[in-house]
Each structure stands twice: as C-alpha cells, then as structure tokens.
Design a protein around this motif. Structure first.
Motif, PDB file in Angstrom:
ATOM      1  N   LYS A 162       0.828  -1.198   0.000  1.00 18.57           N
ATOM      2  CA  LYS A 162       0.000   0.000   0.000  1.00 18.57           C
ATOM      3  C   LYS A 162       0.867   1.253   0.000  1.00 18.57           C
ATOM      4  CE  LYS A 162      -3.980  -2.101   2.316  1.00 18.57           C
ATOM      5  NZ  LYS A 162      -4.905  -2.058   3.461  1.00 18.57           N
ATOM      6  N   LEU A 163       1.909   1.263   0.833  1.00 15.82           N
ATOM      7  CA  LEU A 163       2.814   2.411   0.886  1.00 15.82           C
ATOM      8  C   LEU A 163       3.518   2.609  -0.448  1.00 15.82           C
ATOM      9  CD1 LEU A 163       4.370   1.873   4.422  1.00 15.82           C
ATOM     10  CD2 LEU A 163       3.089   3.891   3.692  1.00 15.82           C
ATOM     11  N   MET A 164       4.020   1.535  -1.037  1.00 15.61           N
ATOM     12  CA  MET A 164       4.741   1.646  -2.306  1.00 15.61           C
ATOM     13  C   MET A 164       3.814   2.115  -3.418  1.00 15.61           C
ATOM     14  SD  MET A 164       7.330  -1.642  -2.124  1.00 15.61           S
ATOM     15  CE  MET A 164       8.270  -1.143  -3.566  1.00 15.61           C
ATOM     16  N   SER A 165       2.568   1.661  -3.403  1.00  8.19           N
ATOM     17  CA  SER A 165       1.593   2.108  -4.401  1.00  8.19           C
ATOM     18  C   SER A 165       1.344   3.610  -4.255  1.00  8.19           C
ATOM     19  CB  SER A 165       0.295   1.329  -4.229  1.00  8.19           C
ATOM     20  OG  SER A 165      -0.706   1.803  -5.115  1.00  8.19           O
ATOM     21  N   TYR A 166       1.148   4.047  -3.023  1.00  5.51           N
ATOM     22  CA  TYR A 166       0.879   5.463  -2.773  1.00  5.51           C
ATOM     23  C   TYR A 166       2.075   6.342  -3.147  1.00  5.51           C
ATOM     24  CZ  TYR A 166       0.070   9.798  -0.203  1.00  5.51           C
ATOM     25  OH  TYR A 166      -0.063  11.123   0.140  1.00  5.51           O
ATOM     26  N   PHE A 167       3.276   5.955  -2.674  1.00  5.42           N
ATOM     27  CA  PHE A 167       4.465   6.764  -2.966  1.00  5.42           C
ATOM     28  C   PHE A 167       4.790   6.772  -4.454  1.00  5.42           C
ATOM     29  CE2 PHE A 167       5.941   5.732   1.569  1.00  5.42           C
ATOM     30  CZ  PHE A 167       5.399   6.899   2.066  1.00  5.42           C
ATOM     31  N   SER A 168       4.592   5.639  -5.119  1.00  2.00           N
ATOM     32  CA  SER A 168       4.846   5.568  -6.557  1.00  2.00           C
ATOM     33  C   SER A 168       3.931   6.526  -7.309  1.00  2.00           C
ATOM     34  CB  SER A 168       4.637   4.139  -7.052  1.00  2.00           C
ATOM     35  OG  SER A 168       4.799   4.065  -8.457  1.00  2.00           O
ATOM     36  N   TYR A 169       2.655   6.542  -6.918  1.00  2.00           N
ATOM     37  CA  TYR A 169       1.714   7.448  -7.574  1.00  2.00           C
ATOM     38  C   TYR A 169       2.106   8.901  -7.346  1.00  2.00           C
ATOM     39  CZ  TYR A 169      -2.260  10.443  -8.249  1.00  2.00           C
ATOM     40  OH  TYR A 169      -3.047  11.499  -8.634  1.00  2.00           O
ATOM     41  N   GLU A 170       2.471   9.251  -6.107  1.00  2.00           N
ATOM     42  CA  GLU A 170       2.846  10.636  -5.811  1.00  2.00           C
ATOM     43  C   GLU A 170       4.068  11.057  -6.624  1.00  2.00           C
ATOM     44  OE1 GLU A 170       1.277  13.062  -3.627  1.00  2.00           O
ATOM     45  OE2 GLU A 170      -0.219  11.598  -4.229  1.00  2.00           O
ATOM     46  N   ALA A 171       5.066  10.172  -6.724  1.00  2.00           N
ATOM     47  CA  ALA A 171       6.268  10.479  -7.497  1.00  2.00           C
ATOM     48  C   ALA A 171       5.927  10.688  -8.970  1.00  2.00           C
ATOM     49  CB  ALA A 171       7.291   9.353  -7.341  1.00  2.00           C
ATOM     50  N   GLN A 172       5.070   9.841  -9.515  1.00  2.00           N
ATOM     51  CA  GLN A 172       4.678   9.977 -10.918  1.00  2.00           C
ATOM     52  C   GLN A 172       3.837  11.227 -11.142  1.00  2.00           C
ATOM     53  OE1 GLN A 172       2.752   6.189 -11.394  1.00  2.00           O
ATOM     54  NE2 GLN A 172       4.579   5.213 -12.253  1.00  2.00           N
ATOM     55  N   ARG A 173       2.955  11.528 -10.193  1.00  2.00           N
ATOM     56  CA  ARG A 173       2.091  12.707 -10.326  1.00  2.00           C
ATOM     57  C   ARG A 173       2.902  13.995 -10.283  1.00  2.00           C
ATOM     58  NH1 ARG A 173      -0.707  16.210  -6.926  1.00  2.00           N
ATOM     59  NH2 ARG A 173       0.134  15.209  -5.060  1.00  2.00           N
ATOM     60  N   LEU A 174       3.906  14.038  -9.401  1.00  2.00           N
ATOM     61  CA  LEU A 174       4.706  15.252  -9.218  1.00  2.00           C
ATOM     62  C   LEU A 174       5.920  15.291 -10.134  1.00  2.00           C
ATOM     63  CD1 LEU A 174       4.575  15.342  -5.312  1.00  2.00           C
ATOM     64  CD2 LEU A 174       3.305  16.818  -6.886  1.00  2.00           C
ATOM     65  N   GLY A 175       6.291  14.154 -10.700  1.00  2.00           N
ATOM     66  CA  GLY A 175       7.442  14.100 -11.596  1.00  2.00           C
ATOM     67  C   GLY A 175       8.771  14.198 -10.881  1.00  2.00           C
ATOM     68  N   LYS A 176       8.833  13.767  -9.620  1.00  2.00           N
ATOM     69  CA  LYS A 176      10.088  13.787  -8.869  1.00  2.00           C
ATOM     70  C   LYS A 176      10.015  12.772  -7.742  1.00  2.00           C
ATOM     71  CE  LYS A 176       8.438  17.826  -6.264  1.00  2.00           C
ATOM     72  NZ  LYS A 176       8.732  19.239  -5.895  1.00  2.00           N
ATOM     73  N   TYR A 177      11.202  12.406  -7.230  1.00  2.00           N
ATOM     74  CA  TYR A 177      11.283  11.376  -6.198  1.00  2.00           C
ATOM     75  C   TYR A 177      11.344  11.958  -4.782  1.00  2.00           C
ATOM     76  CZ  TYR A 177      12.396   8.310 -10.118  1.00  2.00           C
ATOM     77  OH  TYR A 177      12.349   7.609 -11.303  1.00  2.00           O
ATOM     78  N   GLU A 178      11.336  13.259  -4.649  1.00  2.00           N
ATOM     79  CA  GLU A 178      11.375  13.910  -3.338  1.00  2.00           C
ATOM     80  C   GLU A 178      10.165  14.826  -3.219  1.00  2.00           C
ATOM     81  OE1 GLU A 178      14.410  16.585  -0.533  1.00  2.00           O
ATOM     82  OE2 GLU A 178      15.075  15.769  -2.449  1.00  2.00           O
ATOM     83  N   PHE A 179       9.378  14.648  -2.175  1.00  2.00           N
ATOM     84  CA  PHE A 179       8.132  15.408  -2.065  1.00  2.00           C
ATOM     85  C   PHE A 179       7.601  15.364  -0.638  1.00  2.00           C
ATOM     86  CE2 PHE A 179       7.437  11.109  -3.744  1.00  2.00           C
ATOM     87  CZ  PHE A 179       6.679  10.546  -2.735  1.00  2.00           C
ATOM     88  N   ASP A 180       6.648  16.221  -0.363  1.00  2.00           N
ATOM     89  CA  ASP A 180       5.922  16.234   0.912  1.00  2.00           C
ATOM     90  C   ASP A 180       4.538  15.643   0.680  1.00  2.00           C
ATOM     91  OD1 ASP A 180       7.847  17.618   2.623  1.00  2.00           O
ATOM     92  OD2 ASP A 180       7.437  19.371   1.382  1.00  2.00           O
ATOM     93  N   ILE A 181       4.047  14.897   1.645  1.00  2.00           N
ATOM     94  CA  ILE A 181       2.688  14.385   1.562  1.00  2.00           C
ATOM     95  C   ILE A 181       1.804  15.212   2.492  1.00  2.00           C
ATOM     96  CG2 ILE A 181       3.536  12.071   1.017  1.00  2.00           C
ATOM     97  CD1 ILE A 181       2.737  11.217   3.862  1.00  2.00           C
ATOM     98  N   PRO A 182       0.489  15.264   2.253  1.00  2.00           N
ATOM     99  CA  PRO A 182      -0.386  16.124   3.048  1.00  2.00           C
ATOM    100  C   PRO A 182      -0.849  15.506   4.359  1.00  2.00           C
ATOM    101  CG  PRO A 182      -1.648  15.090   1.305  1.00  2.00           C
ATOM    102  CD  PRO A 182      -0.221  14.669   1.099  1.00  2.00           C
ATOM    103  N   PHE A 183      -0.321  14.311   4.702  1.00  2.00           N
ATOM    104  CA  PHE A 183      -0.835  13.591   5.853  1.00  2.00           C
ATOM    105  C   PHE A 183       0.200  13.442   6.966  1.00  2.00           C
ATOM    106  CE2 PHE A 183      -3.131  11.456   2.219  1.00  2.00           C
ATOM    107  CZ  PHE A 183      -4.347  12.085   2.449  1.00  2.00           C
TER     108      PHE A 183
END
Length: 220
Positions: free
Chosen positions: A159-180
């Motif tokens: 579940k974590l890998m699915s979520y992080f993978s989507y966020e990375a693809q959505r933002l186009g980078k491997y470093e990001f902040d999540i809203p939670f």
C-alpha cells in the motif's frame, strides 16, 4: 470576501475567470462565508448538501467512520479546493462521509442551484464555471479510484509503495511532501499506525526511501 479573492481565483472552479468577473459573480452565486474551529464538523453523515464548499483558509478532512469509531480518511482539502460538490449536484442525496476541520478553517459555500441554473446577468461566465465543475468532479473521481488501488494492495508495504509511486509519478520527482501526518496516512491507507511506522522503518533500513515527518525521498 475581498481578502480571499486571490484564493478563490486560484481554485479550479473559477479557473479562467477574471477578478472583475469573479466579483460580480460571487453575489450572483449566493455565496456565504463561515468560520469553523479546529476538530468541528462542517457536515456529518446523514446530512444533505445544497451548497459546494470552497476552503479559503486552513484545511479539512473528508472522513468515513463506522459505528465502532474506526476512521478512514477519504481525502484532504486546503485553500482553493472544494468539497461536497458531488453531493450538492445530486439533489436529495445523503452524505455517507463527514467533513471535519483539521485546523481552524474559513469556508465559502456556493449555492449549487445558482451555478447549474444559468442567470441572465452572468451567462457569459456561467458556462465556464459549469465546465470547471465537471472537470473537478471527474478529477476527484479519478483520485478516489487511485485511493482504491492503494487500499486494494495486500500488505502495508505494498500500500505504501503504491501510494508513494503514484505521488512520485504525479509530481514528476522522487522527493516530495505528503499532506498527511502518520496517523492520517494510516487512516488513508486503512492500516494500523504502528504497523505503518514499523514498515516505514524497515523500508528506510533497506534503502528504499528516507523521510523526515511528512517529507519523503524515494531511492530508485
């Protein structure tokens, strides 16, 4: 409402509408501004919604709770983002989720009937708002589908890998902040917080990612 014009204009709902047009439309749309303290409910399960909510300041959580108090976070909305739009557009539909103030929030409510029923004084801009609303509803439907994909994974790590993978693809980078926060992320993915924290620690030890609070760096 003047203090929040820049926030309102930044929202997807009012995309492509000038400040002069917006000022004229706000009164036409029967808007109302309300303030809510932290941890209070703006809407509860069983309510009906006749207005679309637009967050002007602070943040809200869309949550689903069962009769035993188990919480599932559906989504989160901050300044410029809307909530309850689908329910407002379906007259008589009853909410099966609640809307809670994560922080002190200021919200603008827009009467959905004024949006969907074009009036003579604003017809030049009404069609744009309706198109924007349809686009926003479609986008939220896609985001909910993505959440179901995350939750459908068999393990907490998956579940974590699915979520992080989507966020990375959505933002186009491997470093990001999540809203939670950690608890909110656990509620969003429908897992136990202790198990989530343990799995994150294992993933960091294995070199899959690094993190500090809500800031994550994926190592691929």
């Amino acid at each position: 409402m003047k203090d929040f014009l820049s926030i309102i204009r930044s929202s997807q709902l009012f995309s492509g509408i000038s400040e002069n047009e917006l000022t004229a439309m706000l009164s036409c749309l029967d808007t109302k501004k309300e303030d809510f303290p932290k941890n209070t409910f703006l809407l509860r399960v069983g309510d009906t919604a006749e207005s679309i909510g637009l967050v002007l300041s602070g943040s809200i959580l869309i949550i689903q709770e069962d009769i035993w108090g188990n919480r599932n976070i559906i989504s989160k909305a901050g300044p410029g983002q809307t909530f309850a739009a689908a329910y407002a557009c379906a007259p008589g539909s009853v909410l099966n989720v609640s809307v809670a103030a994560e922080t002190p929030v200021t919200v603008m409510f827009l009467n959905v009937k004024r949006i969907l029923n074009v009036c003579p004084s604003a017809c030049a801009h009404h069609s744009r708002i309706i198109r924007n609303l349809l686009g926003e509803l479609a986008e939220k439907n896609l985001r909910f589908g993505e959440k179901l994909i995350h939750m459908g994974q068999r393990t907490t790590r998956a579940k974590l890998m699915s979520y992080f993978s989507y966020e990375a693809q959505r933002l186009g980078k491997y470093e990001f902040d999540i809203p939670f926060s950690r608890q909110q992320l656990a509620d969003y993915l429908a897992v136990e917080r202790s198990g989530l924290s343990l799995e994150l620690g294992k993933m960091r030890t294995e070199g899959l990612l690094d993190f500090h609070k809500s800031h994550f760096v994926l190592k691929v």
